[in-house]
Design an enzyme around this catalytic site. Structure first.
Site, PDB file in Angstrom:
ATOM      1  N   GLU A   1       0.824  -1.218   0.000  1.00  0.00           N
ATOM      2  CA  GLU A   1       0.000   0.000   0.000  1.00  0.00           C
ATOM      3  C   GLU A   1       0.851   1.258   0.000  1.00  0.00           C
ATOM      4  O   GLU A   1       1.795   1.387   0.783  1.00  0.00           O
ATOM      5  CB  GLU A   1      -0.870  -0.021   1.272  1.00  0.00           C
ATOM      6  CG  GLU A   1      -1.937   1.048   1.309  1.00  0.00           C
ATOM      7  CD  GLU A   1      -3.085   0.785   0.347  1.00  0.00           C
ATOM      8  OE1 GLU A   1      -3.602  -0.342   0.321  1.00  0.00           O
ATOM      9  OE2 GLU A   1      -3.462   1.720  -0.385  1.00  0.00           O
ATOM     10  N   ASP A   2       0.481   2.173  -0.841  1.00  0.00           N
ATOM     11  CA  ASP A   2       1.067   3.520  -0.865  1.00  0.00           C
ATOM     12  C   ASP A   2       2.593   3.517  -0.994  1.00  0.00           C
ATOM     13  O   ASP A   2       3.296   4.238  -0.273  1.00  0.00           O
ATOM     14  CB  ASP A   2       0.579   4.331   0.350  1.00  0.00           C
ATOM     15  CG  ASP A   2      -0.891   4.730   0.179  1.00  0.00           C
ATOM     16  OD1 ASP A   2      -1.528   4.242  -0.772  1.00  0.00           O
ATOM     17  OD2 ASP A   2      -1.398   5.520   0.985  1.00  0.00           O
TER      18      ASP A   2
ATOM     19  N   ASP B   1      -2.645  -2.758  -3.659  1.00  0.00           N
ATOM     20  CA  ASP B   1      -3.986  -2.193  -3.607  1.00  0.00           C
ATOM     21  C   ASP B   1      -4.129  -0.972  -4.509  1.00  0.00           C
ATOM     22  O   ASP B   1      -5.165  -0.783  -5.151  1.00  0.00           O
ATOM     23  CB  ASP B   1      -4.268  -1.817  -2.146  1.00  0.00           C
ATOM     24  CG  ASP B   1      -5.654  -1.269  -1.944  1.00  0.00           C
ATOM     25  OD1 ASP B   1      -6.581  -1.763  -2.603  1.00  0.00           O
ATOM     26  OD2 ASP B   1      -5.810  -0.348  -1.118  1.00  0.00           O
TER      27      ASP B   1
ATOM     28  N   ASN C   1     -13.631   4.361  -4.110  1.00  0.00           N
ATOM     29  CA  ASN C   1     -12.456   4.105  -3.277  1.00  0.00           C
ATOM     30  C   ASN C   1     -12.193   2.614  -3.244  1.00  0.00           C
ATOM     31  O   ASN C   1     -13.135   1.807  -3.175  1.00  0.00           O
ATOM     32  CB  ASN C   1     -12.715   4.628  -1.860  1.00  0.00           C
ATOM     33  CG  ASN C   1     -11.454   4.629  -1.029  1.00  0.00           C
ATOM     34  OD1 ASN C   1     -10.913   3.580  -0.704  1.00  0.00           O
ATOM     35  ND2 ASN C   1     -10.968   5.817  -0.718  1.00  0.00           N
TER      36      ASN C   1
HETATM   37  N1  LIG Z   1      -9.781   6.507  -4.780  1.00  0.00           N
HETATM   38  C1  LIG Z   1      -8.951   5.518  -4.605  1.00  0.00           C
HETATM   39  O1  LIG Z   1      -9.345   4.375  -4.289  1.00  0.00           O
HETATM   40  C2  LIG Z   1      -7.501   5.722  -4.788  1.00  0.00           C
HETATM   41  C3  LIG Z   1      -6.974   6.973  -4.942  1.00  0.00           C
HETATM   42  N2  LIG Z   1      -5.637   7.128  -5.112  1.00  0.00           N
HETATM   43  C4  LIG Z   1      -5.134   8.487  -5.199  1.00  0.00           C
HETATM   44  O2  LIG Z   1      -4.553   8.708  -6.456  1.00  0.00           O
HETATM   45  C5  LIG Z   1      -3.545   9.665  -6.335  1.00  0.00           C
HETATM   46  C6  LIG Z   1      -2.347   9.209  -7.132  1.00  0.00           C
HETATM   47  O3  LIG Z   1      -1.847   8.000  -6.649  1.00  0.00           O
HETATM   48  P1  LIG Z   1      -0.655   7.248  -7.422  1.00  0.00           P
HETATM   49  O4  LIG Z   1      -1.027   6.957  -8.809  1.00  0.00           O
HETATM   50  O5  LIG Z   1      -0.238   6.099  -6.595  1.00  0.00           O
HETATM   51  O6  LIG Z   1       0.452   8.387  -7.372  1.00  0.00           O
HETATM   52  P2  LIG Z   1       1.710   8.559  -8.291  1.00  0.00           P
HETATM   53  O7  LIG Z   1       2.584   9.528  -7.620  1.00  0.00           O
HETATM   54  O8  LIG Z   1       2.229   7.211  -8.659  1.00  0.00           O
HETATM   55  O9  LIG Z   1       1.122   9.220  -9.632  1.00  0.00           O
HETATM   56  C7  LIG Z   1       0.676  10.530  -9.729  1.00  0.00           C
HETATM   57  C8  LIG Z   1       0.568  10.873 -11.211  1.00  0.00           C
HETATM   58  O10 LIG Z   1      -0.070  12.129 -11.324  1.00  0.00           O
HETATM   59  C9  LIG Z   1       0.654  12.895 -12.281  1.00  0.00           C
HETATM   60  N3  LIG Z   1       0.467  14.321 -12.037  1.00  0.00           N
HETATM   61  C10 LIG Z   1       1.026  15.092 -11.086  1.00  0.00           C
HETATM   62  N4  LIG Z   1       0.649  16.371 -11.239  1.00  0.00           N
HETATM   63  C11 LIG Z   1      -0.165  16.393 -12.322  1.00  0.00           C
HETATM   64  C12 LIG Z   1      -0.841  17.446 -13.008  1.00  0.00           C
HETATM   65  N5  LIG Z   1      -0.792  18.692 -12.582  1.00  0.00           N
HETATM   66  N6  LIG Z   1      -1.580  17.112 -14.096  1.00  0.00           N
HETATM   67  C13 LIG Z   1      -1.655  15.846 -14.523  1.00  0.00           C
HETATM   68  N7  LIG Z   1      -1.040  14.818 -13.903  1.00  0.00           N
HETATM   69  C14 LIG Z   1      -0.295  15.102 -12.830  1.00  0.00           C
HETATM   70  C15 LIG Z   1       2.101  12.478 -12.090  1.00  0.00           C
HETATM   71  O11 LIG Z   1       2.879  12.828 -13.225  1.00  0.00           O
HETATM   72  C16 LIG Z   1       1.925  10.981 -11.921  1.00  0.00           C
HETATM   73  O12 LIG Z   1       1.829  10.371 -13.169  1.00  0.00           O
HETATM   74  C17 LIG Z   1      -3.309   9.878  -4.847  1.00  0.00           C
HETATM   75  O13 LIG Z   1      -3.893  11.093  -4.459  1.00  0.00           O
HETATM   76  C18 LIG Z   1      -4.049   8.750  -4.195  1.00  0.00           C
HETATM   77  O14 LIG Z   1      -4.613   9.136  -2.971  1.00  0.00           O
HETATM   78  C19 LIG Z   1      -4.775   6.070  -5.183  1.00  0.00           C
HETATM   79  C20 LIG Z   1      -5.236   4.813  -5.026  1.00  0.00           C
HETATM   80  C21 LIG Z   1      -6.629   4.544  -4.777  1.00  0.00           C
HETATM   81  C1  LIG Z   2      -7.411   4.918  -1.217  1.00  0.00           C
HETATM   82  C2  LIG Z   2      -5.997   4.715  -1.425  1.00  0.00           C
HETATM   83  O1  LIG Z   2      -5.518   3.594  -1.378  1.00  0.00           O
HETATM   84  C3  LIG Z   2      -5.138   5.834  -1.707  1.00  0.00           C
HETATM   85  O2  LIG Z   2      -5.618   6.967  -1.829  1.00  0.00           O
HETATM   86  O3  LIG Z   2      -3.929   5.608  -1.821  1.00  0.00           O
HETATM   87 MG   LIG Z   3      -3.423   3.594  -1.188  1.00  0.00          MG
END
Ligand SMILES: NC(=O)C1=CN([C@@H]2O[C@H](COP(=O)(O)OP(=O)(O)OC[C@H]3O[C@@H](n4cnc5c(N)ncnc54)[C@H](O)[C@@H]3O)[C@@H](O)[C@H]2O)C=CC1
Ligand SMILES: CC(=O)C(=O)O
Ligand SMILES: [Mg+2]
Length: 601
Positions: free
Chosen positions: A271-272, A294, A489
């Site tokens: 995770e994360d 996840d 989520n």
């Molecule tokens: N709702 C849910 O179940 C989940 C939500 N998330 C959320 O998704 C977000 C990203 O997670 P990850 O992909 O693991 O992070 P990551 O750091 O791997 O990816 C972030 C991506 O966003 C891009 N990015 C950054 N600034 C940007 C901008 N201004 N315009 C367009 N793209 C931009 C980056 O270049 C990168 O490709 C986090 O906020 C996390 O909380 C993650 C997993 C599950």
């Molecule tokens: C929900 C979740 O796993 C995340 O925001 O990273």
């Molecule tokens: Mg997560």
């Protein structure tokens, strides 16, 4: 079952099934004050006189025995007065106060804690999970009072095999592991990221009924690159930059080996982790043992279920998914995970020559094959010149331009950047080619959401379908209509994926098992709900959906010959269960918090 004298104000839910209410005696190896200080066994003033005698507790508690229900009501009353007393104070103060009162109960009495959590999951999930858990992680070193979970640091190299035996529980079924490098959308929080495995495992207990004595939150502290934390005198983690390359992997390898030496059948959820390690560790371990990531895989399934729901909400057949124009903003672990699973779904619908209409953006704009040093994981989704020249788009095009020119059916954000679906972008979604455009602002926590639902319904139109990663209230559209806010989520899937994998005794977690989870979630909603823009079940039903998802995952593991059975239920028995029997089997294996008799050995 305990006697229930229901007070009018009580929100206490009577145990739904006798089978879960009658619990077998639990053997404890402790006596007296040691039991009162052990949250797994402690019942506080709820210990009956017979147990007080048996366990050496007489005189250590006030004489009156208070029932579980009275304890429950007393806690809820304290919680409600805290809500009243903090009215008008800043959100962060109120949220942390609520987290503290719940955390104190967690530290003291797990049975009561999980009961109030299960019965009030809608109110309490936003505290123990996103968004408040993010605030807790940011302030963790200051909030720290008592340890929870295990910490393996770079300084523990060579010691992990013996350290793992320091964990007091003899059996562990579910582990959530982080290195704290990408906590929600909050970046590198180092050792403070432990709040996430704790929150995720709370959801495992509440939603999947994993026994809290069998969960283990783990922090792999390999340093942090967060300068502010490195300079904070109260920071509790290693004060060194993050390990990289082989040094980093050798720490993860050692931990994984230690865990599997002690609990070979434990399911491990990564995770994360920052994207590079999220993908690398998934590749490295997924065929070797029962683990999943996840953020890549759980999120993908939840998003896919929502995207399929969107197709239904448009009144189109599911196969029309192949024609949906989807703009994904964020090319990290989550965004790429979603696109990979969406591509697999399109391929199943149209065959291997699938040509989906996906557009992927990262911080440098639209990703095309012209991108220099392109991330190989993003390559399958990078647009070729001929695919976009007709639209007047090119490498690095900005979000507003892409949305205006593509007119997507779906705009999905997993960027971690709050507010990037700004007014111009949302207004452009009004011109979408869909009769029911969808906006998924999935980044967490609340302030990192790509937009808020009020703006989305106001600027993109009342007919949109909307989902966010953290909870928001539904929107009153002012004309007697309500704009429904879905919570897209991964909490709707990871508990069922873990539970199904565990109860099947799967050797590993395959794509087919993950697809089964997503399909189960997608088909859970009725046409009527979908027409009203409701894509996911209410969080109040999370135990029910988790049982179904768990059963779907279990059945997929059996069908794929990955199952080895669990406990005294062997593969043959699992093979002979019908779908309904499997769901019932999963339900029967879900732990439910009641005070069972304690017997000293
Ligand atoms: N709702 C849910 O179940 C989940 C939500 N998330 C959320 O998704 C977000 C990203 O997670 P990850 O992909 O693991 O992070 P990551 O750091 O791997 O990816 C972030 C991506 O966003 C891009 N990015 C950054 N600034 C940007 C901008 N201004 N315009 C367009 N793209 C931009 C980056 O270049 C990168 O490709 C986090 O906020 C996390 O909380 C993650 C997993 C599950
Ligand atoms: C929900 C979740 O796993 C995340 O925001 O990273
Ligand atoms: Mg997560």
């Amino acid at each position: 079952m305990w006697r229930v004298a229901r007070s009018a104000a009580s929100t206490f839910r009577r145990t739904r099934r006798l089978s879960t209410a009658i619990s077998a005696p639990c053997i404890v190896h402790k006596r007296g004050a040691d039991i009162l200080h052990d949250p797994w066994f402690n019942k506080d003033t709820g210990f009956p006189m017979t147990e007080r005698d048996r366990l050496g507790l007489r005189g250590l508690l006030p004489p009156r025995v208070i029932s579980f229900e009275q304890q429950y009501d007393r806690f809820m009353e304290s919680f409600r007065s805290l809500e009243k007393n903090t009215e008008g104070q800043p959100d962060s103060v109120v949220s942390l106060a609520k987290w503290r009162i719940l955390n104190r109960l967690h530290d003291r009495n797990e049975t009561l804690y999980y009961r109030v959590l299960i019965d009030n999951i809608k109110d309490f999930a936003p505290i123990i999970y996103t968004p408040t858990v993010g605030l807790v992680c940011q302030n963790y070193s200051g909030l720290f009072r008592r340890p929870r979970g295990m910490y393996f640091s770079a300084k523990d190299k060579g010691e992990m095999m013996s350290m793992i035996f320091n964990w007091p529980s003899t059996q562990v079924d579910m582990i959530v592991l982080t290195d704290g490098s990408r906590i929600l959308g909050l970046g590198d929080l180092g050792v403070q990221g432990i709040g996430i495995p704790i929150g995720k495992l709370d959801m495992y207990v509440a939603a999947a009924g994993i026994n809290p004595q069998r969960v283990l939150p783990v922090m792999l502290d390999v340093g942090t690159n967060n300068q502010k934390l490195l300079e904070d005198p109260l920071y509790l983690g290693l004060r060194q930059p993050r390990l990289e390359g082989e040094e980093y992997l050798s720490i993860v390898d050692e931990f994984v080996e230690a865990v599997h030496a002690r609990w070979p059948k434990a399911v491990v959820q990564f995770e994360d982790f920052q994207a590079k390690w999220a993908f690398e560790t998934l590749d490295r371990y997924r065929k070797k043992f029962c683990m999943f990531n996840d953020d890549i895989q759980g999120t993908a399934g939840v998003a896919l279920a929502g995207l399929l729901g969107t197709v239904r909400a448009q009144g189109r057949p599911l196969t029309d998914f192949a024609n949906q124009k989807i703009v994904v903003v964020g090319a990290g672990s989550a965004g790429l995970g979603v696109l990979k699973m969406a591509l697999q779904a399109v391929s199943r619908m149209t065959g291997p020559s699938a040509d989906p209409h996906f557009f992927l953006l990262d911080k440098n704009g639209l990703i095309t094959k012209d991108r220099k040093d392109i991330d190989p994981a993003a390559l399958p989704f990078a647009k070729a010149h001929h695919e976009i020249e007709g639209l007047g788009l090119q490498e690095g095009a900005g979000l507003a331009e892409v949305v205006k020119k593509v007119k997507p059916h779906v705009l999905l954000g997993l960027s971690g950047v709050g507010g990037i679906f700004h007014e111009e972008v949302l207004r452009a979604m009004k011109e979408s080619d869909s009769v029911r455009p969808a906006i998924f602002a999935m980044s967490n926590p609340t302030n990192n959401a790509e937009c808020c639902p009020v703006d989305a319904f106001k600027l993109a139109g009342e007919d949109i379908v909307f989902a966010s990663g953290s909870p928001f209230a539904n929107v009153d559209l002012g004309n007697g209509k309500i704009g429904h806010v879905n919570q897209a989520n991964n909490m709707y899937l990871f508990p069922g994926i873990g539970l199904g994998a565990l109860l099947s005794g799967a050797r590993n977690i395959s794509d087919t098992m993950l697809e089964a989870a997503a399909e189960c979630l997608a088909s859970y909603m009725s046409d009527d709900e979908i027409n009203r823009g409701i894509l996911y079940p209410s969080i109040d039903d999370i135990r029910d959906i988790t049982a179904e998802v768990g059963a779907a995952v279990l059945r997929a593991a059996v069908a794929e010959d990955l199952a080895e059975g669990h406990g005294d239920v062997g593969v043959r028995e699992l093979q002979h269960m019908s779908k309904e029997e499997t769901i019932e089997h999963v339900r029967q294996n879900m732990w439910y918090p009641v005070y069972g008799p304690l017997v000293h050995e």
